[in-house]
Design a protein around this motif. Structure first.
Motif, PDB file in Angstrom:
ATOM      1  N   ALA A  11      66.757  61.517  34.804  1.00 46.38           N
ATOM      2  CA  ALA A  11      66.574  62.124  36.103  1.00 46.38           C
ATOM      3  C   ALA A  11      66.332  63.554  35.661  1.00 46.38           C
ATOM      4  O   ALA A  11      67.152  64.321  35.454  1.00 46.38           O
ATOM      5  N   LEU A  12      65.201  64.113  36.094  1.00 43.89           N
ATOM      6  CA  LEU A  12      64.885  65.289  36.207  1.00 43.89           C
ATOM      7  C   LEU A  12      63.731  65.659  36.862  1.00 43.89           C
ATOM      8  O   LEU A  12      62.685  64.792  37.095  1.00 43.89           O
ATOM      9  N   ALA A  13      63.589  66.914  37.277  1.00 45.62           N
ATOM     10  CA  ALA A  13      62.065  67.317  37.754  1.00 45.62           C
ATOM     11  C   ALA A  13      62.257  68.792  37.849  1.00 45.62           C
ATOM     12  O   ALA A  13      62.878  69.464  37.011  1.00 45.62           O
ATOM     13  N   ALA A  14      61.599  69.416  38.951  1.00 45.27           N
ATOM     14  CA  ALA A  14      61.128  70.809  38.696  1.00 45.27           C
ATOM     15  C   ALA A  14      61.174  71.703  39.963  1.00 45.27           C
ATOM     16  O   ALA A  14      60.809  71.175  40.941  1.00 45.27           O
ATOM     17  N   LEU A  15      61.493  72.715  39.627  1.00 39.91           N
ATOM     18  CA  LEU A  15      61.569  73.753  41.114  1.00 39.91           C
ATOM     19  C   LEU A  15      60.643  74.898  41.094  1.00 39.91           C
ATOM     20  O   LEU A  15      59.985  75.384  40.369  1.00 39.91           O
ATOM     21  N   SER A  65      57.275  82.074  22.546  1.00 41.99           N
ATOM     22  CA  SER A  65      55.905  82.030  22.088  1.00 41.99           C
ATOM     23  C   SER A  65      55.009  80.900  22.882  1.00 41.99           C
ATOM     24  O   SER A  65      53.921  80.665  22.809  1.00 41.99           O
ATOM     25  N   GLY A  66      55.690  79.613  23.013  1.00 49.13           N
ATOM     26  CA  GLY A  66      55.063  78.582  23.351  1.00 49.13           C
ATOM     27  C   GLY A  66      56.003  77.557  24.206  1.00 49.13           C
ATOM     28  O   GLY A  66      56.525  76.701  23.849  1.00 49.13           O
ATOM     29  N   PRO A  67      56.503  78.026  25.528  1.00 43.74           N
ATOM     30  CA  PRO A  67      57.386  77.259  26.359  1.00 43.74           C
ATOM     31  C   PRO A  67      57.004  75.678  26.502  1.00 43.74           C
ATOM     32  O   PRO A  67      57.889  74.994  26.715  1.00 43.74           O
ATOM     33  N   CYS A  68      55.717  75.570  26.583  1.00 44.08           N
ATOM     34  CA  CYS A  68      55.437  74.210  26.640  1.00 44.08           C
ATOM     35  C   CYS A  68      55.686  73.208  25.575  1.00 44.08           C
ATOM     36  O   CYS A  68      55.688  71.909  25.734  1.00 44.08           O
ATOM     37  N   SER A  69      56.171  73.936  24.443  1.00 46.01           N
ATOM     38  CA  SER A  69      56.838  72.935  23.158  1.00 46.01           C
ATOM     39  C   SER A  69      58.052  72.825  23.265  1.00 46.01           C
ATOM     40  O   SER A  69      58.681  71.951  22.546  1.00 46.01           O
ATOM     41  N   VAL A  70      58.903  73.051  24.424  1.00 41.19           N
ATOM     42  CA  VAL A  70      60.310  72.709  24.178  1.00 41.19           C
ATOM     43  C   VAL A  70      60.566  71.541  24.741  1.00 41.19           C
ATOM     44  O   VAL A  70      61.670  71.046  24.727  1.00 41.19           O
ATOM     45  N   LEU A  71      59.746  70.680  25.542  1.00 40.44           N
ATOM     46  CA  LEU A  71      59.816  69.209  25.685  1.00 40.44           C
ATOM     47  C   LEU A  71      58.541  68.400  24.766  1.00 40.44           C
ATOM     48  O   LEU A  71      57.535  68.653  24.769  1.00 40.44           O
ATOM     49  N   SER A  72      59.062  67.676  23.913  1.00 41.34           N
ATOM     50  CA  SER A  72      58.534  66.984  22.896  1.00 41.34           C
ATOM     51  C   SER A  72      57.323  65.815  23.677  1.00 41.34           C
ATOM     52  O   SER A  72      57.787  65.407  24.754  1.00 41.34           O
ATOM     53  N   SER A  73      56.559  65.399  22.665  1.00 47.19           N
ATOM     54  CA  SER A  73      55.734  64.209  23.080  1.00 47.19           C
ATOM     55  C   SER A  73      56.683  63.236  23.725  1.00 47.19           C
ATOM     56  O   SER A  73      56.494  62.411  24.772  1.00 47.19           O
ATOM     57  N   ALA A 101      53.672  59.992  37.505  1.00 45.49           N
ATOM     58  CA  ALA A 101      53.505  58.675  38.708  1.00 45.49           C
ATOM     59  C   ALA A 101      53.517  59.401  40.085  1.00 45.49           C
ATOM     60  O   ALA A 101      53.409  58.681  41.072  1.00 45.49           O
ATOM     61  N   ASP A 102      53.758  60.837  40.256  1.00 49.98           N
ATOM     62  CA  ASP A 102      53.585  61.196  41.759  1.00 49.98           C
ATOM     63  C   ASP A 102      52.082  61.709  42.114  1.00 49.98           C
ATOM     64  O   ASP A 102      51.854  62.900  41.584  1.00 49.98           O
ATOM     65  N   GLU A 103      51.592  60.738  42.818  1.00 50.78           N
ATOM     66  CA  GLU A 103      50.367  61.179  43.253  1.00 50.78           C
ATOM     67  C   GLU A 103      50.014  62.463  44.312  1.00 50.78           C
ATOM     68  O   GLU A 103      49.366  62.934  44.131  1.00 50.78           O
ATOM     69  N   THR A 104      51.240  62.793  44.645  1.00 45.48           N
ATOM     70  CA  THR A 104      51.386  63.611  45.534  1.00 45.48           C
ATOM     71  C   THR A 104      51.685  65.220  44.819  1.00 45.48           C
ATOM     72  O   THR A 104      51.314  66.126  45.290  1.00 45.48           O
ATOM     73  N   ARG A 105      51.963  65.093  43.371  1.00 47.61           N
ATOM     74  CA  ARG A 105      52.122  66.098  42.598  1.00 47.61           C
ATOM     75  C   ARG A 105      53.156  67.241  43.208  1.00 47.61           C
ATOM     76  O   ARG A 105      53.092  68.462  43.109  1.00 47.61           O
ATOM     77  N   SER A 106      54.048  66.871  43.882  1.00 44.26           N
ATOM     78  CA  SER A 106      55.041  67.570  44.606  1.00 44.26           C
ATOM     79  C   SER A 106      56.236  67.736  43.913  1.00 44.26           C
ATOM     80  O   SER A 106      57.348  68.365  44.137  1.00 44.26           O
ATOM     81  N   SER A 107      56.386  66.979  42.741  1.00 43.91           N
ATOM     82  CA  SER A 107      57.686  67.104  41.962  1.00 43.91           C
ATOM     83  C   SER A 107      57.367  67.633  40.546  1.00 43.91           C
ATOM     84  O   SER A 107      56.471  67.114  39.953  1.00 43.91           O
ATOM     85  N   ARG A 108      58.070  68.735  39.831  1.00 42.65           N
ATOM     86  CA  ARG A 108      57.857  69.221  38.670  1.00 42.65           C
ATOM     87  C   ARG A 108      58.975  69.886  38.390  1.00 42.65           C
ATOM     88  O   ARG A 108      59.941  70.306  38.653  1.00 42.65           O
ATOM     89  N   ILE A 109      58.912  70.260  36.660  1.00 40.53           N
ATOM     90  CA  ILE A 109      59.908  71.093  36.105  1.00 40.53           C
ATOM     91  C   ILE A 109      59.424  72.490  35.664  1.00 40.53           C
ATOM     92  O   ILE A 109      58.077  72.387  35.150  1.00 40.53           O
ATOM     93  N   ASP A 110      60.036  73.425  35.817  1.00 38.72           N
ATOM     94  CA  ASP A 110      59.435  74.608  35.226  1.00 38.72           C
ATOM     95  C   ASP A 110      60.612  75.266  34.375  1.00 38.72           C
ATOM     96  O   ASP A 110      61.666  75.400  34.623  1.00 38.72           O
ATOM     97  N   ILE A 111      60.346  75.556  32.917  1.00 36.35           N
ATOM     98  CA  ILE A 111      61.217  76.385  32.061  1.00 36.35           C
ATOM     99  C   ILE A 111      60.684  77.549  31.470  1.00 36.35           C
ATOM    100  O   ILE A 111      59.579  77.493  31.239  1.00 36.35           O
ATOM    101  N   ALA A 196      66.503  68.164  32.184  1.00 35.63           N
ATOM    102  CA  ALA A 196      65.517  68.819  31.839  1.00 35.63           C
ATOM    103  C   ALA A 196      66.146  69.682  30.763  1.00 35.63           C
ATOM    104  O   ALA A 196      65.553  70.092  29.593  1.00 35.63           O
ATOM    105  N   ALA A 197      67.312  70.568  31.012  1.00 35.21           N
ATOM    106  CA  ALA A 197      67.870  71.398  30.000  1.00 35.21           C
ATOM    107  C   ALA A 197      68.415  70.859  28.895  1.00 35.21           C
ATOM    108  O   ALA A 197      68.363  71.284  27.570  1.00 35.21           O
ATOM    109  N   GLU A 198      68.976  69.469  28.936  1.00 35.44           N
ATOM    110  CA  GLU A 198      69.582  68.586  27.817  1.00 35.44           C
ATOM    111  C   GLU A 198      67.998  68.551  26.877  1.00 35.44           C
ATOM    112  O   GLU A 198      68.554  68.665  25.690  1.00 35.44           O
ATOM    113  N   ALA A 199      67.093  68.064  27.507  1.00 41.84           N
ATOM    114  CA  ALA A 199      65.991  67.756  26.526  1.00 41.84           C
ATOM    115  C   ALA A 199      65.600  69.121  25.772  1.00 41.84           C
ATOM    116  O   ALA A 199      65.070  68.924  24.707  1.00 41.84           O
ATOM    117  N   MET A 200      65.339  70.037  26.473  1.00 36.98           N
ATOM    118  CA  MET A 200      65.053  71.398  25.882  1.00 36.98           C
ATOM    119  C   MET A 200      66.185  71.859  24.713  1.00 36.98           C
ATOM    120  O   MET A 200      65.509  72.086  23.707  1.00 36.98           O
TER     121      MET A 200
END
Length: 207
Positions: A11-15, A65-73, A101-111, A196-200
């Motif tokens: 369970a996670l998503a973003a603010l 240097s590359g925050p997008c790399s903190v969640l692996s593939s 899966a969210d076609e509205t693109r209204s749920s996200r994570i920011d780190i 999200a934080a656990e994965a990071m």
């Protein structure tokens, strides 16, 4: 036609940053199984007016240097997230991930790496020096053995937004924002921030 967003396993998503609280079509419905900030506790003994110390510091280089790399593939696949999109905010370099899966693109994570050079200690100091009158929620927590606090000057949790700060060293904290547009997370978003934080943290541990 509305598509139901079901996030596999975690369970996670973003603010969205404070002030944006939107609710649109679609349904975010991950299985939020982790603890909530109401049940979290803090271990005193660190700096910054009681901020806990970080017993096993992590290298925060990726966050800067590359925050997008903190969640692996593999983590993104498990969580049902798109590839991250680099952004620039008041915190500096940040990354946002949208649910595929969210076609509205209204749920996200920011780190993002928190710009405060004193880590959680500096954040605790701000709270001690008058923040108690400004923070609408301040709830110490523990995330995978790392000190953290759920905190924001405005409480938009009932609108699907949550802010979590995690100390990865004694001088570096990480901001994890969540925004859930619909579904159970739209009123209980903080477990999503925790996942999200656990994965990071796991990614930073692996180096």
């Amino acid at each position: 036609m509305n598509r139901r967003l079901v996030l596999p396993g975690l369970a996670l998503a973003a603010l969205a940053l404070a002030g944006c609280s939107t609710t649109t079509g679609g349904t975010a419905n991950p299985a939020a199984t982790s603890g909530t900030p109401d049940s979290a506790t803090s271990t005193a003994g660190g700096g910054g007016d009681g901020a806990p110390k970080v017993s096993s510091p992590l290298d925060p280089a990726k966050l800067k240097s590359g925050p997008c790399s903190v969640l692996s593939s593999s983590q993104r696949s498990t969580l049902g997230l798109e590839d991250g999109t680099p952004r620039t905010s008041a915190a500096g370099a940040t990354c946002a991930w949208i649910y595929t899966a969210d076609e509205t693109r209204s749920s996200r994570i920011d780190i993002a790496a928190d710009p405060n050079t004193d880590g959680l200690a500096g954040i605790y100091d701000l709270y001690a020096k008058g923040g108690k009158d400004q923070y609408e929620y301040w709830e110490p927590a523990d995330v995978s053995g790392y000190p953290a606090v759920y905190a924001a000057t405005k409480d938009f949790r009932a609108q699907g937004q949550c802010k979590l700060l995690v100390g990865v060293t004694d001088t570096q904290a990480v901001q994890v924002f969540t925004q859930i547009g619909n579904g159970p997370g739209a009123t209980q978003p903080c477990p999503y921030a925790e996942k999200a934080a656990e994965a990071m943290i796991q990614t930073l541990k692996e180096g």
